[in-house]
Design a protein around this motif. Structure first.
Motif, mmCIF file in Angstrom:
data_model
loop_
_atom_site.group_PDB
_atom_site.id
_atom_site.type_symbol
_atom_site.label_atom_id
_atom_site.label_comp_id
_atom_site.label_asym_id
_atom_site.label_seq_id
_atom_site.Cartn_x
_atom_site.Cartn_y
_atom_site.Cartn_z
ATOM 1 N N ASP A 1 -24.805 -8.825 -7.467
ATOM 2 C CA ASP A 1 -25.524 -7.677 -8.008
ATOM 3 C C ASP A 1 -24.840 -7.084 -9.241
ATOM 4 O O ASP A 1 -25.421 -6.238 -9.920
ATOM 5 C CB ASP A 1 -25.665 -6.583 -6.941
ATOM 6 C CG ASP A 1 -26.583 -6.984 -5.807
ATOM 7 O OD1 ASP A 1 -27.442 -7.872 -6.010
ATOM 8 O OD2 ASP A 1 -26.432 -6.418 -4.700
ATOM 9 N N HIS A 2 -23.592 -7.512 -9.507
ATOM 10 C CA HIS A 2 -22.806 -6.892 -10.576
ATOM 11 C C HIS A 2 -22.354 -7.853 -11.668
ATOM 12 O O HIS A 2 -21.822 -7.409 -12.685
ATOM 13 C CB HIS A 2 -21.578 -6.209 -9.969
ATOM 14 C CG HIS A 2 -21.921 -5.203 -8.922
ATOM 15 N ND1 HIS A 2 -22.438 -3.959 -9.214
ATOM 16 C CD2 HIS A 2 -21.871 -5.274 -7.571
ATOM 17 C CE1 HIS A 2 -22.663 -3.301 -8.092
ATOM 18 N NE2 HIS A 2 -22.337 -4.076 -7.082
ATOM 19 N N PRO B 1 -26.488 -17.477 -11.409
ATOM 20 C CA PRO B 1 -27.725 -18.252 -11.407
ATOM 21 C C PRO B 1 -28.694 -17.672 -10.380
ATOM 22 O O PRO B 1 -28.274 -17.165 -9.332
ATOM 23 C CB PRO B 1 -27.266 -19.656 -11.005
ATOM 24 C CG PRO B 1 -25.951 -19.464 -10.321
ATOM 25 C CD PRO B 1 -25.344 -18.236 -10.927
ATOM 26 N N ALA B 2 -29.977 -17.711 -10.713
ATOM 27 C CA ALA B 2 -30.985 -17.235 -9.754
ATOM 28 C C ALA B 2 -31.001 -18.168 -8.556
ATOM 29 O O ALA B 2 -30.782 -19.370 -8.693
ATOM 30 C CB ALA B 2 -32.359 -17.202 -10.420
ATOM 31 N N THR C 1 -22.970 -19.051 -6.391
ATOM 32 C CA THR C 1 -21.994 -18.617 -7.393
ATOM 33 C C THR C 1 -22.065 -19.392 -8.700
ATOM 34 O O THR C 1 -21.588 -18.913 -9.732
ATOM 35 C CB THR C 1 -20.555 -18.768 -6.840
ATOM 36 O OG1 THR C 1 -20.303 -20.150 -6.571
ATOM 37 C CG2 THR C 1 -20.345 -17.927 -5.601
ATOM 38 N N GLY C 2 -22.601 -20.604 -8.641
ATOM 39 C CA GLY C 2 -22.570 -21.456 -9.824
ATOM 40 C C GLY C 2 -21.190 -22.037 -10.074
ATOM 41 O O GLY C 2 -20.902 -22.547 -11.151
ATOM 42 N N VAL C 3 -20.340 -21.985 -9.069
ATOM 43 C CA VAL C 3 -18.963 -22.474 -9.171
ATOM 44 C C VAL C 3 -18.810 -23.724 -8.311
ATOM 45 O O VAL C 3 -19.274 -23.748 -7.168
ATOM 46 C CB VAL C 3 -17.966 -21.387 -8.694
ATOM 47 C CG1 VAL C 3 -16.546 -21.898 -8.687
ATOM 48 C CG2 VAL C 3 -18.080 -20.134 -9.553
ATOM 49 N N ALA C 4 -18.139 -24.738 -8.836
ATOM 50 C CA ALA C 4 -17.865 -25.949 -8.064
ATOM 51 C C ALA C 4 -16.781 -25.647 -7.025
ATOM 52 O O ALA C 4 -15.678 -25.224 -7.380
ATOM 53 C CB ALA C 4 -17.411 -27.077 -8.980
#
Length: 172
Positions: free
Chosen positions: A52-53, A57-58, A86-89
């Protein structure tokens, strides 16, 4: 106790001697894997808050619902959900995945099957050298490897997700 009950009791102790001898190791397996369960639930709550902050990615509502119920997902699916959110690997090496998956399956034998090998375990680990109904104990080397894998995974996910959400406000 009557004589018959006394003998039966000693028979049970003899049958499960292997379990009792390694009880400490098996208890640690349960504790380690339970720590992951606690950690991944808390991490998903942090991710939901931080999304939220911080630009992310959607994600589909289906993924949001799965993230909210991350504690009941399979181990690898938990990591995949966190990656999507998160869009993080975050996926660790195959060795780490294999170690934690095996630890999970053995923990499940302990919690749900009195440490007795069942067909589900044999199907997942066909080359384990055990037979249906054998007791699956834990040795110190396995415990050390699993603990190391889990420590590595907790550290790497915490650091990667922490970096992603470093600009988020303090998590309550």
């Amino acid at each position: 106790l009557d004589e018959e009950t006394w003998e039966l009791s000693w028979g049970v102790i003899a049958e499960y001697r292997q379990v009792f001898e390694f009880w400490t190791f098996q208890t640690v397996v349960i504790s380690l894997r339970s720590h992951w369960d606690w950690y991944v639930r808390r991490l998903s709550e942090f991710v939901k808050f931080s999304r939220d902050h911080v630009p992310c990615p959607a994600i589909a509502s289906k993924v949001e619902k799965a993230l909210a119920a991350i504690g009941v997902q399979e181990f690898k699916e938990q990591l995949r959900l966190l990656e999507v959110a998160t869009g993080v690997a975050l996926m660790p090496t195959q060795d780490v995945l294999d170690a934690i998956t095996l630890m999970t399956h053995i923990r499940n034998l302990g919690l749900h099957n009195r440490w007795e090998v069942d067909q589900r375990f044999l199907s997942s680990h066909p080359e384990c050298g055990l037979q249906l109904g054998d007791l699956r104990t834990v040795d110190p080397a396995e415990l050390s490897a699993w603990s190391s894998a889990l420590r590595q995974l907790v550290t790497s996910t915490a650091v990667a997700i922490g970096k992603k959400f470093v600009t988020a406000p303090a998590y309550p």
